[in-house]
Enzyme design. Sequence first.
Site, PDB file in Angstrom:
ATOM      1  N   CYS A   1       0.946  -1.297   0.230  1.00 18.29           N
ATOM      2  CA  CYS A   1       0.101   0.030  -0.108  1.00 18.29           C
ATOM      3  C   CYS A   1       0.828   1.351   0.090  1.00 18.29           C
ATOM      4  O   CYS A   1       1.989   1.283   0.533  1.00 18.29           O
ATOM      5  CB  CYS A   1      -0.881  -0.102   1.074  1.00 18.29           C
ATOM      6  SG  CYS A   1      -2.285  -1.076   1.128  1.00 18.29           S
TER       7      CYS A   1
ATOM      8  N   ASN B   1      11.573  -7.007  -5.926  1.00 20.98           N
ATOM      9  CA  ASN B   1      11.169  -7.859  -4.882  1.00 20.98           C
ATOM     10  C   ASN B   1      12.280  -7.885  -3.780  1.00 20.98           C
ATOM     11  O   ASN B   1      13.466  -7.981  -3.903  1.00 20.98           O
ATOM     12  CB  ASN B   1      11.020  -9.133  -5.498  1.00 20.98           C
ATOM     13  CG  ASN B   1      10.385 -10.210  -4.909  1.00 20.98           C
ATOM     14  OD1 ASN B   1      10.324 -10.436  -3.653  1.00 20.98           O
ATOM     15  ND2 ASN B   1       9.408 -11.033  -5.401  1.00 20.98           N
ATOM     16  N   ASP B   2      11.928  -7.736  -2.541  1.00 21.42           N
ATOM     17  CA  ASP B   2      12.580  -7.650  -1.358  1.00 21.42           C
ATOM     18  C   ASP B   2      13.226  -9.249  -1.071  1.00 21.42           C
ATOM     19  O   ASP B   2      14.325  -9.319  -0.606  1.00 21.42           O
ATOM     20  CB  ASP B   2      11.700  -7.368  -0.124  1.00 21.42           C
ATOM     21  CG  ASP B   2      11.588  -5.888  -0.319  1.00 21.42           C
ATOM     22  OD1 ASP B   2      12.244  -5.210  -1.258  1.00 21.42           O
ATOM     23  OD2 ASP B   2      10.494  -5.399   0.310  1.00 21.42           O
TER      24      ASP B   2
ATOM     25  N   HIS C   1      -3.180  -7.381  -2.164  1.00 16.19           N
ATOM     26  CA  HIS C   1      -3.090  -6.114  -2.927  1.00 16.19           C
ATOM     27  C   HIS C   1      -2.886  -6.357  -4.501  1.00 16.19           C
ATOM     28  O   HIS C   1      -2.266  -7.399  -4.574  1.00 16.19           O
ATOM     29  CB  HIS C   1      -1.772  -5.325  -2.564  1.00 16.19           C
ATOM     30  CG  HIS C   1      -2.078  -4.025  -2.850  1.00 16.19           C
ATOM     31  ND1 HIS C   1      -2.671  -2.863  -2.252  1.00 16.19           N
ATOM     32  CD2 HIS C   1      -1.542  -3.420  -4.058  1.00 16.19           C
ATOM     33  CE1 HIS C   1      -2.582  -1.669  -3.156  1.00 16.19           C
ATOM     34  NE2 HIS C   1      -1.996  -2.000  -4.039  1.00 16.19           N
TER      35      HIS C   1
ATOM     36  N   HIS D   1      -1.544  -7.042  -7.895  1.00  9.75           N
ATOM     37  CA  HIS D   1      -0.051  -6.885  -8.194  1.00  9.75           C
ATOM     38  C   HIS D   1       0.086  -8.093  -8.983  1.00  9.75           C
ATOM     39  O   HIS D   1      -0.526  -8.871  -9.092  1.00  9.75           O
ATOM     40  CB  HIS D   1       0.757  -6.715  -6.916  1.00  9.75           C
ATOM     41  CG  HIS D   1       0.944  -7.999  -6.211  1.00  9.75           C
ATOM     42  ND1 HIS D   1       0.132  -8.700  -5.612  1.00  9.75           N
ATOM     43  CD2 HIS D   1       2.087  -8.862  -6.323  1.00  9.75           C
ATOM     44  CE1 HIS D   1       0.581  -9.650  -5.028  1.00  9.75           C
ATOM     45  NE2 HIS D   1       1.742  -9.685  -5.626  1.00  9.75           N
TER      46      HIS D   1
ATOM     47  N   LYS E   1      -9.462 -28.007  -8.630  1.00  9.66           N
ATOM     48  CA  LYS E   1      -8.740 -29.232  -9.246  1.00  9.66           C
ATOM     49  C   LYS E   1      -7.407 -29.137  -8.509  1.00  9.66           C
ATOM     50  O   LYS E   1      -6.740 -28.177  -8.544  1.00  9.66           O
ATOM     51  CB  LYS E   1      -8.761 -29.041 -10.627  1.00  9.66           C
ATOM     52  CG  LYS E   1      -7.778 -29.944 -11.385  1.00  9.66           C
ATOM     53  CD  LYS E   1      -8.458 -31.303 -11.462  1.00  9.66           C
ATOM     54  CE  LYS E   1      -7.234 -32.378 -12.080  1.00  9.66           C
ATOM     55  NZ  LYS E   1      -7.829 -33.978 -12.092  1.00  9.66           N
ATOM     56  N   PHE E   2      -7.109 -30.501  -8.040  1.00 10.85           N
ATOM     57  CA  PHE E   2      -5.778 -30.858  -7.540  1.00 10.85           C
ATOM     58  C   PHE E   2      -5.078 -31.214  -8.652  1.00 10.85           C
ATOM     59  O   PHE E   2      -5.336 -32.564  -9.330  1.00 10.85           O
ATOM     60  CB  PHE E   2      -5.737 -31.627  -6.261  1.00 10.85           C
ATOM     61  CG  PHE E   2      -6.393 -30.622  -4.896  1.00 10.85           C
ATOM     62  CD1 PHE E   2      -5.199 -30.083  -4.255  1.00 10.85           C
ATOM     63  CD2 PHE E   2      -7.558 -30.758  -4.638  1.00 10.85           C
ATOM     64  CE1 PHE E   2      -5.516 -29.259  -3.238  1.00 10.85           C
ATOM     65  CE2 PHE E   2      -7.848 -29.864  -3.587  1.00 10.85           C
ATOM     66  CZ  PHE E   2      -7.039 -29.306  -2.910  1.00 10.85           C
TER      67      PHE E   2
ATOM     68  N   GLU F   1      -1.517 -36.899 -11.831  1.00 14.76           N
ATOM     69  CA  GLU F   1      -1.018 -35.922 -12.702  1.00 14.76           C
ATOM     70  C   GLU F   1       0.410 -35.599 -12.634  1.00 14.76           C
ATOM     71  O   GLU F   1       0.871 -35.347 -13.566  1.00 14.76           O
ATOM     72  CB  GLU F   1      -1.725 -34.566 -12.112  1.00 14.76           C
ATOM     73  CG  GLU F   1      -3.291 -34.545 -12.418  1.00 14.76           C
ATOM     74  CD  GLU F   1      -4.429 -35.052 -11.622  1.00 14.76           C
ATOM     75  OE1 GLU F   1      -3.624 -36.001 -11.100  1.00 14.76           O
ATOM     76  OE2 GLU F   1      -5.488 -35.088 -11.990  1.00 14.76           O
TER      77      GLU F   1
HETATM   78  O1  LIG Z   1       6.545 -14.213  -4.835  1.00 17.18           O
HETATM   79  P1  LIG Z   1       5.324 -14.635  -3.930  1.00 17.18           P
HETATM   80  O2  LIG Z   1       4.065 -14.023  -4.355  1.00 17.18           O
HETATM   81  O3  LIG Z   1       5.559 -14.389  -2.501  1.00 17.18           O
HETATM   82  O4  LIG Z   1       5.280 -16.218  -4.365  1.00 17.18           O
HETATM   83  C1  LIG Z   1       4.435 -16.821  -4.960  1.00 17.18           C
HETATM   84  O5  LIG Z   1       4.816 -16.800  -6.178  1.00 17.18           O
HETATM   85  C2  LIG Z   1       5.992 -17.279  -6.671  1.00 17.18           C
HETATM   86  C3  LIG Z   1       6.361 -17.359  -8.131  1.00 17.18           C
HETATM   87  O6  LIG Z   1       5.318 -18.045  -8.970  1.00 17.18           O
HETATM   88  C4  LIG Z   1       6.296 -18.760  -6.185  1.00 17.18           C
HETATM   89  O7  LIG Z   1       7.682 -19.368  -6.500  1.00 17.18           O
HETATM   90  C5  LIG Z   1       5.788 -18.858  -4.965  1.00 17.18           C
HETATM   91  O8  LIG Z   1       5.785 -20.495  -4.454  1.00 17.18           O
HETATM   92  C6  LIG Z   1       4.440 -18.441  -4.457  1.00 17.18           C
HETATM   93  O9  LIG Z   1       4.123 -18.442  -3.153  1.00 17.18           O
HETATM   94  O1  LIG Z   2      -9.401 -39.459  -6.929  1.00 16.25           O
HETATM   95  P1  LIG Z   2      -9.498 -38.568  -5.636  1.00 16.25           P
HETATM   96  O2  LIG Z   2      -8.804 -38.728  -4.440  1.00 16.25           O
HETATM   97  O3  LIG Z   2     -10.800 -38.155  -5.471  1.00 16.25           O
HETATM   98  O4  LIG Z   2      -8.736 -37.402  -6.545  1.00 16.25           O
HETATM   99  C1  LIG Z   2      -7.473 -36.932  -6.180  1.00 16.25           C
HETATM  100  O5  LIG Z   2      -6.601 -37.500  -7.091  1.00 16.25           O
HETATM  101  C2  LIG Z   2      -6.642 -37.440  -8.407  1.00 16.25           C
HETATM  102  C3  LIG Z   2      -5.523 -38.329  -8.975  1.00 16.25           C
HETATM  103  O6  LIG Z   2      -4.249 -37.760  -8.809  1.00 16.25           O
HETATM  104  C4  LIG Z   2      -6.992 -36.168  -9.035  1.00 16.25           C
HETATM  105  O7  LIG Z   2      -7.166 -36.320 -10.409  1.00 16.25           O
HETATM  106  C5  LIG Z   2      -7.766 -35.247  -8.302  1.00 16.25           C
HETATM  107  O8  LIG Z   2      -7.587 -34.032  -8.552  1.00 16.25           O
HETATM  108  C6  LIG Z   2      -7.499 -35.491  -6.644  1.00 16.25           C
HETATM  109  O9  LIG Z   2      -8.500 -34.511  -6.028  1.00 16.25           O
END
Ligand SMILES: O=P(O)(O)O[C@H]1O[C@H](CO)[C@@H](O)[C@H](O)[C@H]1O
Ligand SMILES: O=P(O)(O)O[C@H]1O[C@H](CO)[C@@H](O)[C@H](O)[C@H]1O
Lengths: 350, 350
Positions: free
Chosen positions: A54, A76-77, A163, A165, A314-315, A320
Amino acid sequence: MQFVATEHQHRRLNPLNGQWVLVSPHRMQRPWSGQEEKPQLNEQPEFDPTNPLCPGVKRPNGIITERYDSTYVFDNDFPALLEQVPSPPASDDPLFQAAPARGNCRVMCFHPKSNLTLPTMSVMEIRAVIDEWIRQFNELSGKYAWVQIFENKGAAMGCSNPHPHCQIWSCSFLPTEPQQKQERLRAYYATHDRPMLGDYMERELQRKERIVIENPDWLVVVPYWAIWPFETMLISRNNNKRINDLTDNQRHNLAVTIKQLTTKYDNLFKCSFPYSMGWHGAPTGPEHAHASSAHWTLHAIYYPPLLRSATVRKFMVGFELLAMPQRDLTPEQAAQRLRDSDGTKHYLSK
Amino acid sequence: MQFVATEHQHRRLNPLNGQWVLVSPHRMQRPWSGQEEKPQLNEQPEFDPTNPLCPGVKRPNGIITERYDSTYVFDNDFPALLEQVPSPPASDDPLFQAAPARGNCRVMCFHPKSNLTLPTMSVMEIRAVIDEWIRQFNELSGKYAWVQIFENKGAAMGCSNPHPHCQIWSCSFLPTEPQQKQERLRAYYATHDRPMLGDYMERELQRKERIVIENPDWLVVVPYWAIWPFETMLISRNNNKRINDLTDNQRHNLAVTIKQLTTKYDNLFKCSFPYSMGWHGAPTGPEHAHASSAHWTLHAIYYPPLLRSATVRKFMVGFELLAMPQRDLTPEQAAQRLRDSDGTKHYLSK
Ligand SMILES: O=P(O)(O)O[C@H]1O[C@H](CO)[C@@H](O)[C@H](O)[C@H]1O
Ligand SMILES: O=P(O)(O)O[C@H]1O[C@H](CO)[C@@H](O)[C@H](O)[C@H]1O
């Protein structure tokens, strides 16, 4: 039985990196009892005296952030890349290869107010962001092979400060993603004598299955090979190679397009839609200054994590990480939902 | 100035996939005001009558989970891969390539009790898990080119059910990650006449900088090219190619090693340490039955997301998705901390 893309699992190839994605649309029905995200709402105060982004606030290193009234850029600090570091020793062992990495990392505030985001900023204010991107790119691209402009938006995407950015990380080398793209785009150009993304846009404009936004300067599609549920690509229709090629008019239309796209995102699940986005264009720096960039087309990529609602993402984990990316709804279904989502009136506006 | 790996940023090459990681150890000091994870604690009840993975509970599809007393395997009710689906039509457009994908997805419970995890199970109980992995692999590898055994542990890694379990996804094709490994391992073998990971282990055993656990059958290291903060590789020292090659003694030692490694993980930040892990070995199925697997070495990979504590994780976002992976502490520092973490007594045991 006839193949139906919205029902039957299949794989699709990403021609930009040669990798496949597994599409399993029938999986959308599965119940979710895993982690729920906190829905990101616009609950920031306009000014937070403890937030170092800010205007007028002291940062952890003692420097005071200027009282800016538009955009504001600072180093970046805690940068991942510094300009002056010794190089690792050379090794002839193929299993222990290290290489030098030099660069710098900047933080760029979009606006003095903490409670705004791109979709809730005006077109003029977004235009100021674009102009600042270009000023930064002009300065950094003289020296560095790759200037990565990117925004992590929302806690779900690792954003450590609410913020509005983005960040700009410049590298003395071409990182993996652009390196792969460089090779693939070049090979396509060598065979077809046209930039790959030019051909791709042409076909998307004919097929009309994955288009989200279309105007004379910009096309937004959910790529045929999208990995993230609502991933999009915002592509220049003017054969621009780098962000600093853009004309005044193209910049204006870009501001309009970004406002529309991010408004659609926010309206989709009625939340401040998290994503990581960034710009890709022809490499830069002394090394690439004289190389042809005919195979490149300027584009931005949006990777949003949400899958079914403001709280269910989505994880990209287990299968994956160890085997290949997997998605549930098809890119065509995602594009339809983004087309149907209102791009003109933000859900919070009266 | 002299190069010091724990101080000076550099890149390292992963010879298994040809990709670089940016190592920026000086960045560990940066403050964190982003998303905090809920520390995963062992707070499950032993039996939860609403959890479909518990013995005797009805699943959403009406089937009742057996009253099992060791491991228990069933077909995933919402599989990403099905056995019988029509193939997508062939396309001669390089920008719109689709390919068939067939397979199946199984869920494998490790133990009837919901409040256990691998580190809190006995060696004998872990041994039962390994034996079940092998039974499953024996059955599925006859038919499928790739059998991916993997565990998503903890909500931070997308695990949607806290009951101790893993998944087994079988594919009619070689997914991207193993495909890349297959090519790289084969090329190394063609040049050096030895499996890459055999040479790699030999050098790690000499250098002793990245070793976490070492016994006659198994070596656990933080790979030189690790991406995740506390990533490890658990590698067979007996030139095994696939998990079903393991002798009785090797299986026993594997159970001991897994208990040690996961105990070290839990003790590091005093929480149930989240990770995604999985097995990689030579491809299978009719297609690969007669191909040489001399270039392969059986190994498991652990990808844990935590960076600094039970609540602060590493996010692979912005720069990582758009440019290349980036890590903060060095692999050597991570290995040291895992070596120092107790592998024999779990922090919860009395
Ligand atoms: O620089 P930031 O916003 O603190 O950090 C974020 O962005 C970075 C760049 O993608 C990543 O490496 C960090 O893991 C993420 O938390
Ligand atoms: O199958 P689950 O445990 O419900 O789902 C998890 O594992 C999967 C396989 O890595 C992923 O595709 C999903 O995004 C994750 O949430």
